[in-house]
Structure formats: C-alpha cells, structure tokens
Scaffold this motif. Structure first.
Motif, PDB file in Angstrom:
ATOM      1  N   ILE B  93       0.865  -1.190   0.000  1.00  0.00           N
ATOM      2  CA  ILE B  93       0.000   0.000   0.000  1.00  0.00           C
ATOM      3  C   ILE B  93       0.899   1.238   0.000  1.00  0.00           C
ATOM      4  CG2 ILE B  93      -1.755   1.336   1.245  1.00  0.00           C
ATOM      5  CD1 ILE B  93      -2.771  -1.343   2.439  1.00  0.00           C
ATOM      6  N   ASN B  94       0.848   1.975  -1.087  1.00  0.00           N
ATOM      7  CA  ASN B  94       1.584   3.243  -1.177  1.00  0.00           C
ATOM      8  C   ASN B  94       0.649   4.334  -0.688  1.00  0.00           C
ATOM      9  OD1 ASN B  94       4.095   2.454  -2.895  1.00  0.00           O
ATOM     10  ND2 ASN B  94       2.336   1.490  -3.898  1.00  0.00           N
ATOM     11  N   TRP B  95       0.978   4.932   0.437  1.00  0.00           N
ATOM     12  CA  TRP B  95       0.113   5.945   1.070  1.00  0.00           C
ATOM     13  C   TRP B  95       0.741   7.316   0.834  1.00  0.00           C
ATOM     14  CZ3 TRP B  95      -4.568   5.767   3.614  1.00  0.00           C
ATOM     15  CH2 TRP B  95      -4.927   6.893   4.343  1.00  0.00           C
ATOM     16  N   TYR B  96       0.089   8.140   0.047  1.00  0.00           N
ATOM     17  CA  TYR B  96       0.637   9.452  -0.310  1.00  0.00           C
ATOM     18  C   TYR B  96       0.126  10.529   0.641  1.00  0.00           C
ATOM     19  CZ  TYR B  96       1.850   7.196  -4.730  1.00  0.00           C
ATOM     20  OH  TYR B  96       2.366   6.353  -5.682  1.00  0.00           O
ATOM     21  N   TYR B  97       1.007  11.452   0.982  1.00  0.00           N
ATOM     22  CA  TYR B  97       0.572  12.608   1.792  1.00  0.00           C
ATOM     23  C   TYR B  97       1.349  13.827   1.327  1.00  0.00           C
ATOM     24  CZ  TYR B  97       4.952  11.904   4.340  1.00  0.00           C
ATOM     25  OH  TYR B  97       6.277  11.759   4.662  1.00  0.00           O
ATOM     26  N   GLU B  98       0.670  14.976   1.377  1.00  0.00           N
ATOM     27  CA  GLU B  98       1.347  16.208   0.953  1.00  0.00           C
ATOM     28  C   GLU B  98       2.343  16.641   2.017  1.00  0.00           C
ATOM     29  OE1 GLU B  98      -1.558  19.169  -0.063  1.00  0.00           O
ATOM     30  OE2 GLU B  98      -2.248  18.027  -1.796  1.00  0.00           O
ATOM     31  N   GLU B  99       3.448  17.223   1.580  1.00  0.00           N
ATOM     32  CA  GLU B  99       4.449  17.674   2.542  1.00  0.00           C
ATOM     33  C   GLU B  99       3.777  18.638   3.533  1.00  0.00           C
ATOM     34  OE1 GLU B  99       6.278  20.756  -0.754  1.00  0.00           O
ATOM     35  OE2 GLU B  99       7.582  20.012   0.835  1.00  0.00           O
ATOM     36  N   ASP B 100       4.135  18.540   4.771  1.00  0.00           N
ATOM     37  CA  ASP B 100       3.550  19.316   5.879  1.00  0.00           C
ATOM     38  C   ASP B 100       2.174  18.811   6.320  1.00  0.00           C
ATOM     39  OD1 ASP B 100       5.767  20.936   5.796  1.00  0.00           O
ATOM     40  OD2 ASP B 100       4.815  22.425   4.494  1.00  0.00           O
ATOM     41  N   ASP B 101       1.615  17.832   5.609  1.00  0.00           N
ATOM     42  CA  ASP B 101       0.321  17.322   6.049  1.00  0.00           C
ATOM     43  C   ASP B 101       0.544  16.134   6.994  1.00  0.00           C
ATOM     44  OD1 ASP B 101      -2.282  16.642   6.469  1.00  0.00           O
ATOM     45  OD2 ASP B 101      -2.817  16.415   4.348  1.00  0.00           O
ATOM     46  N   GLU B 102       0.905  16.501   8.221  1.00  0.00           N
ATOM     47  CA  GLU B 102       1.231  15.463   9.208  1.00  0.00           C
ATOM     48  C   GLU B 102       0.011  14.622   9.573  1.00  0.00           C
ATOM     49  OE1 GLU B 102       3.278  17.154  12.569  1.00  0.00           O
ATOM     50  OE2 GLU B 102       4.735  18.082  11.217  1.00  0.00           O
ATOM     51  N   ASP B 103      -1.164  15.254   9.499  1.00  0.00           N
ATOM     52  CA  ASP B 103      -2.381  14.510   9.840  1.00  0.00           C
ATOM     53  C   ASP B 103      -2.607  13.351   8.873  1.00  0.00           C
ATOM     54  OD1 ASP B 103      -3.058  15.997  12.077  1.00  0.00           O
ATOM     55  OD2 ASP B 103      -4.148  17.498  10.908  1.00  0.00           O
ATOM     56  N   MET B 104      -2.334  13.606   7.578  1.00  0.00           N
ATOM     57  CA  MET B 104      -2.546  12.545   6.582  1.00  0.00           C
ATOM     58  C   MET B 104      -1.494  11.437   6.748  1.00  0.00           C
ATOM     59  SD  MET B 104      -4.614  11.449   4.409  1.00  0.00           S
ATOM     60  CE  MET B 104      -5.705  12.760   3.879  1.00  0.00           C
ATOM     61  N   LEU B 105      -0.260  11.839   7.097  1.00  0.00           N
ATOM     62  CA  LEU B 105       0.781  10.845   7.377  1.00  0.00           C
ATOM     63  C   LEU B 105       0.374   9.994   8.584  1.00  0.00           C
ATOM     64  CD1 LEU B 105       3.638   9.592   7.098  1.00  0.00           C
ATOM     65  CD2 LEU B 105       4.508  11.490   8.469  1.00  0.00           C
ATOM     66  N   GLU B 106      -0.113  10.679   9.618  1.00  0.00           N
ATOM     67  CA  GLU B 106      -0.517   9.978  10.836  1.00  0.00           C
ATOM     68  C   GLU B 106      -1.697   9.034  10.563  1.00  0.00           C
ATOM     69  OE1 GLU B 106      -1.148  12.639  14.145  1.00  0.00           O
ATOM     70  OE2 GLU B 106      -1.272  10.973  15.569  1.00  0.00           O
ATOM     71  N   ALA B 107      -2.610   9.472   9.701  1.00  0.00           N
ATOM     72  CA  ALA B 107      -3.752   8.622   9.348  1.00  0.00           C
ATOM     73  C   ALA B 107      -3.253   7.334   8.688  1.00  0.00           C
ATOM     74  CB  ALA B 107      -4.700   9.369   8.422  1.00  0.00           C
ATOM     75  N   GLY B 108      -2.245   7.471   7.815  1.00  0.00           N
ATOM     76  CA  GLY B 108      -1.654   6.298   7.169  1.00  0.00           C
ATOM     77  C   GLY B 108      -0.987   5.390   8.199  1.00  0.00           C
ATOM     78  N   GLU B 109      -0.321   6.001   9.153  1.00  0.00           N
ATOM     79  CA  GLU B 109       0.348   5.218  10.203  1.00  0.00           C
ATOM     80  C   GLU B 109      -0.658   4.500  11.104  1.00  0.00           C
ATOM     81  OE1 GLU B 109       4.423   7.941  10.362  1.00  0.00           O
ATOM     82  OE2 GLU B 109       2.844   8.275  11.851  1.00  0.00           O
ATOM     83  N   ASP B 110      -1.804   5.148  11.316  1.00  0.00           N
ATOM     84  CA  ASP B 110      -2.877   4.489  12.085  1.00  0.00           C
ATOM     85  C   ASP B 110      -3.281   3.186  11.391  1.00  0.00           C
ATOM     86  OD1 ASP B 110      -2.942   6.573  13.905  1.00  0.00           O
ATOM     87  OD2 ASP B 110      -4.820   7.453  13.175  1.00  0.00           O
ATOM     88  N   TYR B 111      -3.499   3.268  10.073  1.00  0.00           N
ATOM     89  CA  TYR B 111      -3.891   2.065   9.318  1.00  0.00           C
ATOM     90  C   TYR B 111      -2.774   1.016   9.335  1.00  0.00           C
ATOM     91  CZ  TYR B 111      -8.050   4.357   7.415  1.00  0.00           C
ATOM     92  OH  TYR B 111      -9.266   4.965   7.288  1.00  0.00           O
ATOM     93  N   GLN B 112      -1.557   1.510   9.154  1.00  0.00           N
ATOM     94  CA  GLN B 112      -0.388   0.623   9.131  1.00  0.00           C
ATOM     95  C   GLN B 112      -0.310  -0.217  10.421  1.00  0.00           C
ATOM     96  OE1 GLN B 112       3.309   2.798   8.935  1.00  0.00           O
ATOM     97  NE2 GLN B 112       4.349   1.158   7.823  1.00  0.00           N
ATOM     98  N   SER B 113      -0.700   0.413  11.537  1.00  0.00           N
ATOM     99  CA  SER B 113      -0.610  -0.304  12.812  1.00  0.00           C
ATOM    100  C   SER B 113      -1.785  -1.271  13.013  1.00  0.00           C
ATOM    101  CB  SER B 113      -0.536   0.702  13.969  1.00  0.00           C
ATOM    102  OG  SER B 113      -1.778   1.360  14.119  1.00  0.00           O
ATOM    103  N   ILE B 114      -2.835  -1.126  12.203  1.00  0.00           N
ATOM    104  CA  ILE B 114      -4.011  -1.998  12.367  1.00  0.00           C
ATOM    105  C   ILE B 114      -3.958  -3.210  11.431  1.00  0.00           C
ATOM    106  CG2 ILE B 114      -6.541  -2.142  12.156  1.00  0.00           C
ATOM    107  CD1 ILE B 114      -6.667   0.829  13.020  1.00  0.00           C
TER     108      ILE B 114
END
Lengths: 180, 126
Positions: B93-114
């Motif tokens: 799963i390639n999860w893209y997030y815009e630079e400085d969009d930490e919330d979108m990165l964190e959302a991807g990490e939430d899924y990654q941990s589940i």
C-alpha cells in the motif's frame, strides 16, 4: 418558541466572518458550503492558509454531524433539518460555530461524549480513535461517534458546547470549535 | 475480470482497480455522507480479485481529505488486501501525503498499525 438561530448567530459571532449559514441542510447544501468554505479561506487576505486543511476537515465532520443528527419535529414547527454554521477569524484563531435542534433526551449522551473527549490527551484520543475504528460496527448514519474524536485530534483544542432551552423537550445545541 | 473505474466527484475519489495488472488506485477526496454505499463495490471487487490475485498487488492511495465515515470503509478495503497477503501473495500500500500534512501521514500510520500489509509512505509536493 421564540428562538431564532439567525439572531443567535448574529449576536454571538465575533471577528471576521468567512462563512455563515443558517437554514435547511442536505447533501447538496453540504457540497455547496464546502466549496464556499474552501473559496473564502483560500481567497481571504488573512494568514490562515496553513489552517485550510484542518478547517476543511473539521467543517466536513461538523456539517455531516448536523446533517445526521438534526431532528425534524413537526409539533415544534421544525419541518426540515436545520443547521447553523459559521467560520470566523479573530486573533490568529479560526472559530467554528455549529448548531442544530436537539431533543432533551439526547443531551446527556452528547454532553458525556464531549466531556469524555475533552478529558483525553493527544495520545489517548489517538488510541480511542483506533479502538473505535477497528472494533465498532458503524451505523448507516455515520462514523460511530468518530467525528468528534477526529475534530479534537485535528484541532488539539477543547470542544465547547451549550444547550439553549427552548421548551421542556427541545433545545438548541451549539458546538464551538477553535483552530489555533 | 473487469477493471473497476469510478470518476471522481467533489465528494468522492477517483477509483481505478485493474485486475490484469494488479494496480489499484484511489485518489482525491472521500467525504460522502453515505460512505458505505460508495465503498461497497470496491470491497466486492477486491473480494472477487482476491480469489486469483496478481503476484504483486500495487495499491496507491492518494487522498486529500477523508471523513470519519470513509475511514471505516477504507479500513474494510485494507482488510480485504490483508486477506490477500495472508493467502501468500504480495501487496504493497503506497500511502501518499502532501508535505507538511502530518495529519494525513498519521492517518496512514494508524492504518499501518491496524492491518498486516506493508505500507510505503510517500511524501508529495503540494
């Protein structure tokens, strides 16, 4: 019932108003409001570009919460789902005011939920979000209560609320969200 | 198996699921009022695809925003992908997030941990 949400909003909104709406809410109106919010935040001469994503995110959740929970109550002359919504900017903060009618028996549930969320820190909110995301069945209506948790996570500020009594059974629920 | 293609709208993402190449794309905004309705065909498609997947299923998720009602449906999509992994196939799963969009990165990490599927976090310019 003499309460008028438009008058309430005029009396309670402060700072520079970017978006303000009181009236019927449905899916199309939410779509229009979202594009209006994006336009007015992007085009404003205020330094809130960096807040745009959070504002958009929180606006979507708030409007959809109102849409899913705003009641129709013919006895009280509420014949359609009504929303109150505004975004204003003051002292580097953006404030969202969100409101809908609510029946008295629902108040305790909403109050308990907000107080529970306000008592949690960032890490605890993240843990609760993941727990609900992974374990709870969602209703057709919405996200199983994830909306408010998500708003608190994204803003990092405490949610403020008020229930204005209109008669024995009917109140107007106001949620105030601050983005710093 | 037919390619699943859905055009993007102001409230729903562009979707392109190709069985022949194993390339799966979800791009745009996902903020519908009724997410279950929108995601149902995606989950059903993956269920069918999972019976005979490609050696590598290459998933690209590039979302600008998503609402909490979509968040559960996105997890359902990822859980279908997890089933493919469990059956011994490769999925990324390639999860893209815009630079400085930490919330979108964190959302991807939430899924990654589940879900037990390899994630690759990809930063893109705004």
């Amino acid at each position: 019932m003499s309460f008028d949400p438009k008058i309430w909003l005029n009396n309670n909104v402060s700072g520079q108003v970017l978006v303000s709406y009181v009236g019927r809410i449905d899916s199309d109106i939410i779509t229009d409001l979202i594009s209006k919010i994006e336009e007015s935040v992007t085009n404003s001469d205020l330094d809130i570009g960096k807040q745009l994503k959070i504002i958009m995110h929180v606006s979507v959740e708030s409007l959809q919460n109102i849409y899913h929970h705003s009641p129709i109550d013919v006895e009280n002359n509420i014949n359609e789902k009504i929303a109150l919504f505004s975004i204003s900017y003051n002292n580097n903060n953006s404030t969202l005011l969100c409101g809908n009618y609510i029946h008295s028996e629902k108040i305790q549930i909403v109050k308990d939920r907000i107080e529970q969320i306000n008592a949690l820190n960032k890490e605890e909110l993240k843990a609760l979000y993941k727990l609900i995301l992974n374990n709870q069945e969602f209703s057709e209506k919405g996200g199983g209560g994830l909306g408010l948790i998500d708003i608190a996570r994204k803003t990092g500020t405490k949610l403020e609320f008020n229930f204005i009594s209109l008669n024995e059974n009917l109140y107007f629920y106001i949620l105030k969200i601050t983005i710093v | 198996m037919k390619t699943l293609t859905i055009e993007g709208t102001p409230k729903t993402p562009m979707v392109k699921f190709e069985a022949e190449t194993g390339k799966i794309e979800i791009k745009g905004r996902s903020i519908p009022e009724n997410s279950i309705e929108f995601y149902k065909p995606l989950v059903e498609w993956l269920e069918e695809y999972g019976a005979a997947p490609q050696k590598l299923t290459d998933v690209h998720v590039q979302l600008e925003y998503f609402n909490t009602s979509s968040s559960k449906c996105i997890l359902d999509v990822f859980k279908k992908l997890e089933t493919i992994v469990k059956a011994g196939h490769e999925v990324i799963i390639n999860w893209y997030y815009e630079e400085d969009d930490e919330d979108m990165l964190e959302a991807g990490e939430d899924y990654q941990s589940i879900v037990k599927v390899p994630f690759k976090m990809i930063e893109v310019e705004e």
